[in-house]
Scaffold this active site. Structure first.
Site, mmCIF file in Angstrom:
data_model
loop_
_atom_site.group_PDB
_atom_site.id
_atom_site.type_symbol
_atom_site.label_atom_id
_atom_site.label_comp_id
_atom_site.label_asym_id
_atom_site.label_seq_id
_atom_site.Cartn_x
_atom_site.Cartn_y
_atom_site.Cartn_z
ATOM 1 N N ALA A 65 -2.925 -2.337 -5.865
ATOM 2 C CA ALA A 65 -3.085 -0.998 -5.303
ATOM 3 C C ALA A 65 -1.800 -0.653 -4.571
ATOM 4 O O ALA A 65 -1.036 -1.549 -4.169
ATOM 5 C CB ALA A 65 -4.268 -0.988 -4.345
ATOM 6 N N GLY A 110 -5.259 -5.183 -7.310
ATOM 7 C CA GLY A 110 -5.906 -4.166 -8.145
ATOM 8 C C GLY A 110 -5.519 -4.288 -9.618
ATOM 9 O O GLY A 110 -6.280 -3.872 -10.498
ATOM 10 N N GLU A 113 -7.726 -6.829 -10.995
ATOM 11 C CA GLU A 113 -9.073 -6.243 -11.025
ATOM 12 C C GLU A 113 -9.233 -5.304 -12.228
ATOM 13 O O GLU A 113 -10.303 -5.239 -12.831
ATOM 14 C CB GLU A 113 -9.346 -5.528 -9.696
ATOM 15 C CG GLU A 113 -9.418 -6.530 -8.546
ATOM 16 C CD GLU A 113 -9.526 -5.890 -7.169
ATOM 17 O OE1 GLU A 113 -8.569 -5.210 -6.761
ATOM 18 O OE2 GLU A 113 -10.569 -6.053 -6.523
ATOM 19 N N GLU A 133 -4.673 -10.133 -1.756
ATOM 20 C CA GLU A 133 -5.093 -9.214 -0.680
ATOM 21 C C GLU A 133 -5.156 -9.873 0.694
ATOM 22 O O GLU A 133 -4.810 -9.258 1.701
ATOM 23 C CB GLU A 133 -6.451 -8.590 -1.018
ATOM 24 C CG GLU A 133 -6.380 -7.473 -2.056
ATOM 25 C CD GLU A 133 -6.482 -7.976 -3.484
ATOM 26 O OE1 GLU A 133 -6.311 -9.189 -3.726
ATOM 27 O OE2 GLU A 133 -6.732 -7.135 -4.367
#
Ligand code: CO8
Length: 257
Positions: A65, A110, A113, A133
């Protein structure tokens, strides 16, 4: 109109979605997440596409992200941003289209993911994967805390989530995070297309049904899953496709799906 952050190409039932934000290693901001969701919806409506390959432009698949966009968020907008990512990746997973992540480089946070929401993960030897993260004081928020353990089991998943370590493609292949590893000298996209083409030769209704039933089965107890399987199995016998598939086998000819 907002800038397109994904290149989409389509050929003979296969779509390639290339994430194209190389200046930030394809980091996912809200705009990009919405574009991913909308492109998948459009492919579904298109009706001619049965397999989608997701890959990244440049040296990253997706490096996570967008940290620059997340830094100043408060709790409520952060939860909402997590929802946008989850919604985009649920759209991929729940789509009738088979998705293949062709992981060309960094697949972090992300980015991993996104790959976890795809049905199959194929990695280049250069790929590096991880959920970093916790290094940022965060946890995975686009499905990683849930999908990774379902895919590779609690023991291996929790180590990756708690350590934030980045692992090599070789290691990811060894622990079942990658389905296939593409060695130096082989072409990642070509290998991904080969798999896509082999899926395209199969009964389209059977393929969609198989994906749906395997996924639904993960959500329910075994007895319920077996009931889902039984009903879906029966329903395929009402389709011309299964008559053609079985007939072709018995007549020793390729099926014409
Ligand atoms: N977000 C924003 N920008 C990024 C990101 C990112 N995730 N990753 C890389 N960039 C940018 C860099 O800042 C740099 O920009 P600039 O050129 O303007 O300085 C450019 O991309 C190139 O990156 P590097 O110079 O760092 O390239 P290196 O080859 O030296 O390093 C790495 C590559 C190792 C991938 C390194 O860039 C890195 O560690 N990136 C961050 C990886 C990371 O921590 N990802 C997880 C992010 S958190 C997350 O994904 C949470 C998901 C759930 C969110 C829930 C919602 C609240």
């Amino acid at each position: 109109m907002s800038e397109m952050l994904i290149n989409v190409s389509k050929d003979a039932g296969i779509a390639i979605l290339e994430i194209n934000r190389p200046s930030a290693l394809n980091a996912l901001n809200e705009e990009l997440l919405v574009q991913i969701r909308e492109e998948f919806r459009k492919l579904e409506q298109d009706g001619t596409i049965r397999v989608a390959i997701v890959t990244g432009q440049g040296k990253a698949f997706v490096a996570g992200a967008d940290i620059a966009k997340m830094r100043d968020l408060d709790a409520a907008p952060a939860e909402s941003f997590s929802g946008v990512g989850q919604d985009a990746f649920d759209t991929i997973q729940n789509s009738g289209i088979v998705s293949i992540a062709a992981i060309n480089g960094f697949a972090l946070g992300g980015g991993l993911e996104l790959a976890l929401a795809c049905d199959v993960r194929i990695g280049s030897e250069k790929a590096k994967l991880g959920l970093p993260e916790v290094s940022l004081g965060l946890i995975p928020g686009f499905g990683g805390t849930q999908r990774l353990a379902r895919l590779i089991g609690y023991g291996r998943a929790i180590e990756l989530v708690l350590s934030g370590d980045m692992i090599s493609a070789e290691e990811a292949y060894r622990i079942g995070l990658l389905n296939r590893l593409v060695r130096e000298g082989e072409d990642l996209l070509e290998s991904s297309k080969q798999l896509a083409k082999s899926i395209l030769k199969k009964g389209p209704i059977a393929v969609r049904t198989a994906k749906r039933i395997v996924l639904e089965g993960l959500e329910v107890p075994l007895s319920k899953g077996l009931e889902l399987e039984r009903k879906a199995f029966g329903s395929l016998f009402a389709e011309k496709e299964s008559k053609e598939g079985m007939g072709a086998f018995l007549e020793k000819r390729p099926p014409n799906f």
